[in-house]
Design a protein around this motif. Structure first.
Motif, PDB file in Angstrom:
ATOM      1  N   THR A 153       0.798  -1.226   0.000  1.00 21.49           N
ATOM      2  CA  THR A 153       0.000   0.000   0.000  1.00 21.49           C
ATOM      3  C   THR A 153       0.830   1.276   0.000  1.00 21.49           C
ATOM      4  OG1 THR A 153      -0.160  -0.014   2.423  1.00 21.49           O
ATOM      5  CG2 THR A 153      -1.890  -1.161   1.195  1.00 21.49           C
ATOM      6  N   ASN A 154       2.025   1.250   0.553  1.00 28.51           N
ATOM      7  CA  ASN A 154       2.841   2.466   0.579  1.00 28.51           C
ATOM      8  C   ASN A 154       3.385   2.773  -0.812  1.00 28.51           C
ATOM      9  OD1 ASN A 154       2.451   2.207   3.333  1.00 28.51           O
ATOM     10  ND2 ASN A 154       4.516   2.880   3.833  1.00 28.51           N
ATOM     11  N   THR A 155       3.049   3.945  -1.319  1.00 30.26           N
ATOM     12  CA  THR A 155       3.546   4.335  -2.632  1.00 30.26           C
ATOM     13  C   THR A 155       4.688   5.332  -2.487  1.00 30.26           C
ATOM     14  OG1 THR A 155       1.921   6.100  -2.804  1.00 30.26           O
ATOM     15  CG2 THR A 155       1.328   3.957  -3.750  1.00 30.26           C
ATOM     16  N   SER A 156       5.595   5.318  -3.450  1.00 31.71           N
ATOM     17  CA  SER A 156       6.741   6.213  -3.413  1.00 31.71           C
ATOM     18  C   SER A 156       6.425   7.491  -4.171  1.00 31.71           C
ATOM     19  CB  SER A 156       7.961   5.526  -4.050  1.00 31.71           C
ATOM     20  OG  SER A 156       8.995   6.448  -4.259  1.00 31.71           O
ATOM     21  N   SER A 157       6.704   8.616  -3.532  1.00 31.81           N
ATOM     22  CA  SER A 157       6.459   9.907  -4.184  1.00 31.81           C
ATOM     23  C   SER A 157       7.613  10.325  -5.076  1.00 31.81           C
ATOM     24  CB  SER A 157       6.207  10.989  -3.126  1.00 31.81           C
ATOM     25  OG  SER A 157       7.347  11.115  -2.280  1.00 31.81           O
ATOM     26  N   THR A 158       8.738   9.669  -4.918  1.00 37.99           N
ATOM     27  CA  THR A 158       9.931  10.043  -5.697  1.00 37.99           C
ATOM     28  C   THR A 158      10.419   8.928  -6.616  1.00 37.99           C
ATOM     29  OG1 THR A 158      11.372   9.318  -3.887  1.00 37.99           O
ATOM     30  CG2 THR A 158      10.704  11.632  -3.908  1.00 37.99           C
ATOM     31  N   GLY A 159       9.821   7.761  -6.496  1.00 34.92           N
ATOM     32  CA  GLY A 159      10.292   6.613  -7.273  1.00 34.92           C
ATOM     33  C   GLY A 159      11.146   5.701  -6.412  1.00 34.92           C
ATOM     34  N   ILE A 160      11.238   4.463  -6.818  1.00 34.60           N
ATOM     35  CA  ILE A 160      12.023   3.464  -6.080  1.00 34.60           C
ATOM     36  C   ILE A 160      13.335   3.257  -6.820  1.00 34.60           C
ATOM     37  CG2 ILE A 160      12.104   1.068  -5.298  1.00 34.60           C
ATOM     38  CD1 ILE A 160       9.022   1.163  -5.164  1.00 34.60           C
ATOM     39  N   THR A 161      14.426   3.589  -6.166  1.00 36.56           N
ATOM     40  CA  THR A 161      15.746   3.448  -6.772  1.00 36.56           C
ATOM     41  C   THR A 161      16.682   2.749  -5.800  1.00 36.56           C
ATOM     42  OG1 THR A 161      16.449   5.618  -5.940  1.00 36.56           O
ATOM     43  CG2 THR A 161      15.477   5.538  -8.149  1.00 36.56           C
ATOM     44  N   VAL A 162      17.822   2.307  -6.313  1.00 43.21           N
ATOM     45  CA  VAL A 162      18.822   1.681  -5.455  1.00 43.21           C
ATOM     46  C   VAL A 162      19.527   2.781  -4.666  1.00 43.21           C
ATOM     47  CG1 VAL A 162      20.837   0.169  -5.366  1.00 43.21           C
ATOM     48  CG2 VAL A 162      19.171  -0.082  -7.232  1.00 43.21           C
ATOM     49  N   PRO A 163      19.517   2.729  -3.325  1.00 43.63           N
ATOM     50  CA  PRO A 163      20.198   3.757  -2.534  1.00 43.63           C
ATOM     51  C   PRO A 163      21.679   3.855  -2.903  1.00 43.63           C
ATOM     52  CG  PRO A 163      18.797   2.400  -1.132  1.00 43.63           C
ATOM     53  CD  PRO A 163      18.835   1.738  -2.478  1.00 43.63           C
ATOM     54  N   GLY A 164      22.213   5.079  -2.822  1.00 42.57           N
ATOM     55  CA  GLY A 164      23.603   5.292  -3.212  1.00 42.57           C
ATOM     56  C   GLY A 164      24.576   4.416  -2.469  1.00 42.57           C
ATOM     57  N   LEU A 165      24.378   4.251  -1.146  1.00 41.96           N
ATOM     58  CA  LEU A 165      25.294   3.426  -0.357  1.00 41.96           C
ATOM     59  C   LEU A 165      25.258   1.971  -0.811  1.00 41.96           C
ATOM     60  CD1 LEU A 165      27.247   2.962   1.960  1.00 41.96           C
ATOM     61  CD2 LEU A 165      25.294   2.862   3.531  1.00 41.96           C
ATOM     62  N   VAL A 166      24.061   1.508  -1.167  1.00 42.11           N
ATOM     63  CA  VAL A 166      23.923   0.117  -1.627  1.00 42.11           C
ATOM     64  C   VAL A 166      24.575  -0.045  -2.995  1.00 42.11           C
ATOM     65  CG1 VAL A 166      22.284  -1.684  -2.278  1.00 42.11           C
ATOM     66  CG2 VAL A 166      21.818  -0.223  -0.291  1.00 42.11           C
TER      67      VAL A 166
END
Length: 239
Positions: free
Chosen positions: A83-96
């Motif tokens: 149910t939780n939607t992303s307002s900015t998009g789902i991306t790979v975090p920089g640290l990861v």
């Protein structure tokens, strides 16, 4: 391709535009499928392998922050996947992202002799399938009293052949085929001595060729030859 590279590829496939949930970014609209369940489980196994290789090759304390960030990205424990939607998009975090690239370099530099070949050509896959089919025919000569061993080898052969029968086999499935086929080779070595003497050498050669396909920095023939030199005299199947 080593496990860190492959895990990063999976994470990139899971990226999505704003408005997506984690679940929809990773899977189809109609819910959890067998393929999605397998991919998430497979990503977990890759992550475990990355940690093991880093523990063996480097100071693991230097990687703790990266490992924690990767765990959070893989499981997103505080986010409702559906149910939780992303307002900015789902991306790979920089640290990861940078951590996996660094881990890949570390793994490759510290373990160059165990690099994993998951870039097989169509011809190489076809040759591997042919060899696996030959092994399946050859184990028919194992005496009936060892039926349990025969059944176990057959099951692994069928798993490998099923994976490799798919058109455009993705790297993740090739890696799975690699693991299953090497398990197959390990178990089948016990069967060499059970075969009629005139059949042992060809059976053993097929097993070594299967192993050689998956060694990233050697040809199948060279790897098979190396393994044969090490073990053939013990098994009584030498030239």
């Amino acid at each position: 391709m080593n496990p860190a590279e492959e895990l990063l590829d999976i994470f990139k496939r899971w990226e999505a535009n704003k408005g997506a949930t984690i679940f929809l970014a990773r899977g189809p609209q109609n819910g959890i499928t067998y393929d999605l369940a397998k991919e998430i489980t497979y990503a977990t196994s890759l992550f475990q392998e990355v940690i093991k290789l880093l523990e063996a090759s480097d100071d693991i304390d230097d990687w703790r922050e990266f490992i924690e960030a990767t765990w959070k990205h893989l499981y997103a424990p505080r986010t409702d996947w559906c149910t939780n939607t992303s307002s900015t998009g789902i991306t790979v975090p920089g640290l990861v992202r940078t951590g996996l690239r660094g881990a890949s370099s570390t793994i490759s530099s510290k373990s160059p002799d165990v690099s994993i070949n998951t870039d097989l050509t169509d011809d190489e896959i076809a040759a591997l399938v042919k060899t696996l089919q030959e092994v399946k025919e050859q184990i028919g000569a194992i005496p009936q009293r060892y039926q349990k061993l025969t059944d176990s080898i057959t099951s692994k052969l069928d798993d490998c052949l099923f994976i490799l029968s798919t058109d455009d086999v993705p790297p993740g499935r090739l890696r799975e085929a690699r693991e299953k086929s090497l398990e197959l080779v390990g178990e089948s070595l016990h069967a060499v001595i059970l075969l009629p003497e005139e059949k042992r050498k060809s059976f053993f050669k097929n097993l070594m060729n299967i192993s050689g396909v998956w060694v990233g920095n050697m040809t199948a023939g060279a790897a098979g030859g190396m393994l044969e030199n090490i073990t053939s005299s013990f098994l009584g199947v030498g030239s």
